[in-house]
Scaffold this motif. Structure first.
Motif, PDB file in Angstrom:
ATOM      1  N   GLY A  10       0.811  -1.199   0.000  1.00  0.00           N
ATOM      2  CA  GLY A  10       0.000   0.000   0.000  1.00  0.00           C
ATOM      3  C   GLY A  10       0.846   1.251   0.000  1.00  0.00           C
ATOM      4  O   GLY A  10       2.051   1.202  -0.266  1.00  0.00           O
ATOM      5  N   LEU A  11       0.197   2.365   0.305  1.00  0.00           N
ATOM      6  CA  LEU A  11       0.855   3.664   0.360  1.00  0.00           C
ATOM      7  C   LEU A  11       1.221   3.968   1.806  1.00  0.00           C
ATOM      8  O   LEU A  11       0.379   3.846   2.706  1.00  0.00           O
ATOM      9  CB  LEU A  11      -0.075   4.740  -0.183  1.00  0.00           C
ATOM     10  N   VAL A  12       2.461   4.364   2.023  1.00  0.00           N
ATOM     11  CA  VAL A  12       2.927   4.692   3.373  1.00  0.00           C
ATOM     12  C   VAL A  12       3.808   5.935   3.291  1.00  0.00           C
ATOM     13  O   VAL A  12       4.503   6.139   2.283  1.00  0.00           O
ATOM     14  CB  VAL A  12       3.665   3.493   3.996  1.00  0.00           C
ATOM     15  N   GLN A  13       3.775   6.741   4.321  1.00  0.00           N
ATOM     16  CA  GLN A  13       4.593   7.947   4.353  1.00  0.00           C
ATOM     17  C   GLN A  13       6.041   7.612   4.683  1.00  0.00           C
ATOM     18  O   GLN A  13       6.308   6.609   5.360  1.00  0.00           O
ATOM     19  CB  GLN A  13       4.038   8.922   5.381  1.00  0.00           C
ATOM     20  N   PRO A  14       6.973   8.441   4.233  1.00  0.00           N
ATOM     21  CA  PRO A  14       8.377   8.232   4.611  1.00  0.00           C
ATOM     22  C   PRO A  14       8.522   8.160   6.131  1.00  0.00           C
ATOM     23  O   PRO A  14       7.899   8.935   6.861  1.00  0.00           O
ATOM     24  CB  PRO A  14       9.080   9.460   4.042  1.00  0.00           C
ATOM     25  N   GLY A  15       9.331   7.200   6.564  1.00  0.00           N
ATOM     26  CA  GLY A  15       9.504   6.977   7.996  1.00  0.00           C
ATOM     27  C   GLY A  15       8.527   5.983   8.575  1.00  0.00           C
ATOM     28  O   GLY A  15       8.693   5.551   9.731  1.00  0.00           O
ATOM     29  N   GLY A  16       7.543   5.589   7.803  1.00  0.00           N
ATOM     30  CA  GLY A  16       6.537   4.648   8.275  1.00  0.00           C
ATOM     31  C   GLY A  16       6.997   3.205   8.202  1.00  0.00           C
ATOM     32  O   GLY A  16       8.130   2.901   7.813  1.00  0.00           O
ATOM     33  N   SER A  17       6.092   2.318   8.582  1.00  0.00           N
ATOM     34  CA  SER A  17       6.383   0.883   8.604  1.00  0.00           C
ATOM     35  C   SER A  17       5.317   0.134   7.826  1.00  0.00           C
ATOM     36  O   SER A  17       4.185   0.610   7.681  1.00  0.00           O
ATOM     37  CB  SER A  17       6.403   0.371  10.048  1.00  0.00           C
ATOM     38  N   GLN A 115       2.361  -4.030  -4.441  1.00  0.00           N
ATOM     39  CA  GLN A 115       2.958  -2.701  -4.608  1.00  0.00           C
ATOM     40  C   GLN A 115       3.120  -2.001  -3.270  1.00  0.00           C
ATOM     41  O   GLN A 115       2.183  -1.939  -2.468  1.00  0.00           O
ATOM     42  CB  GLN A 115       2.077  -1.845  -5.518  1.00  0.00           C
ATOM     43  N   VAL A 116       4.326  -1.496  -3.050  1.00  0.00           N
ATOM     44  CA  VAL A 116       4.599  -0.651  -1.893  1.00  0.00           C
ATOM     45  C   VAL A 116       5.040   0.716  -2.419  1.00  0.00           C
ATOM     46  O   VAL A 116       5.993   0.799  -3.200  1.00  0.00           O
ATOM     47  CB  VAL A 116       5.696  -1.256  -0.997  1.00  0.00           C
ATOM     48  N   THR A 117       4.337   1.750  -2.020  1.00  0.00           N
ATOM     49  CA  THR A 117       4.655   3.108  -2.434  1.00  0.00           C
ATOM     50  C   THR A 117       4.926   3.944  -1.202  1.00  0.00           C
ATOM     51  O   THR A 117       4.083   4.030  -0.306  1.00  0.00           O
ATOM     52  CB  THR A 117       3.519   3.723  -3.246  1.00  0.00           C
ATOM     53  N   VAL A 118       6.117   4.533  -1.179  1.00  0.00           N
ATOM     54  CA  VAL A 118       6.498   5.375  -0.049  1.00  0.00           C
ATOM     55  C   VAL A 118       6.512   6.821  -0.536  1.00  0.00           C
ATOM     56  O   VAL A 118       7.352   7.208  -1.342  1.00  0.00           O
ATOM     57  CB  VAL A 118       7.873   4.984   0.514  1.00  0.00           C
ATOM     58  N   SER A 119       5.571   7.598  -0.055  1.00  0.00           N
ATOM     59  CA  SER A 119       5.425   8.965  -0.540  1.00  0.00           C
ATOM     60  C   SER A 119       4.633   9.789   0.472  1.00  0.00           C
ATOM     61  O   SER A 119       3.744   9.258   1.157  1.00  0.00           O
ATOM     62  CB  SER A 119       4.712   8.974  -1.890  1.00  0.00           C
TER      63      SER A 119
END
Length: 120
Positions: A10-17, A115-119
């Protein structure tokens, strides 16, 4: 018929897990290797975490210290990743190498990818 199904992307913010799961259906008599790979747009698929036997583990330098691979008794493989960075954005695949019987050839099994999206 051995099948691998990933989930948890999924979508995760920078610094997340993010924790990915890979559920296996079908029986393997012998497992030689387990791992997580990733493929970013325009790049080759790369190995990020391995669990070749027992609880032995190995990690790519680019993710070492931020990632862990584990498994449970229900044949599910996990990938926990912390302190995610935008460069971790990719499709992540689980992989198992094994035999369904001693007379069968060793095969590589892959999940469909998640899909892993870091944004931000």
């Amino acid at each position: 018929q051995v099948q691998l199904v990933e989930s948890g992307g999924g979508l995760v913010q920078p610094g997340g897990s993010l924790r990915l799961s890979c559920a296996r259906s079908g029986r393997l008599l012998v497992i030689y290797d387990r791992g997580w790979y990733r493929q970013a747009p325009g790049k080759q698929r790369e190995l990020v975490a391995r669990m070749p036997s027992g609880d032995n583990t190995g990690y790519a330098d680019s993710v070492k210290g931020r990632i862990s691979i584990s498994r449970d008794a229900a044949n599910t493989l996990y990938r926990q990743m912390d302190s995610l960075k935008p460069e971790d954005t990719a499709v992540y695949y689980c992989h198992i190498s094994g035999q369904v019987s001693y007379s069968a050839a060793t095969r590589d099994y892959w999940g469909q990818g998640t899909q892993v999206t870091v944004s931000s």
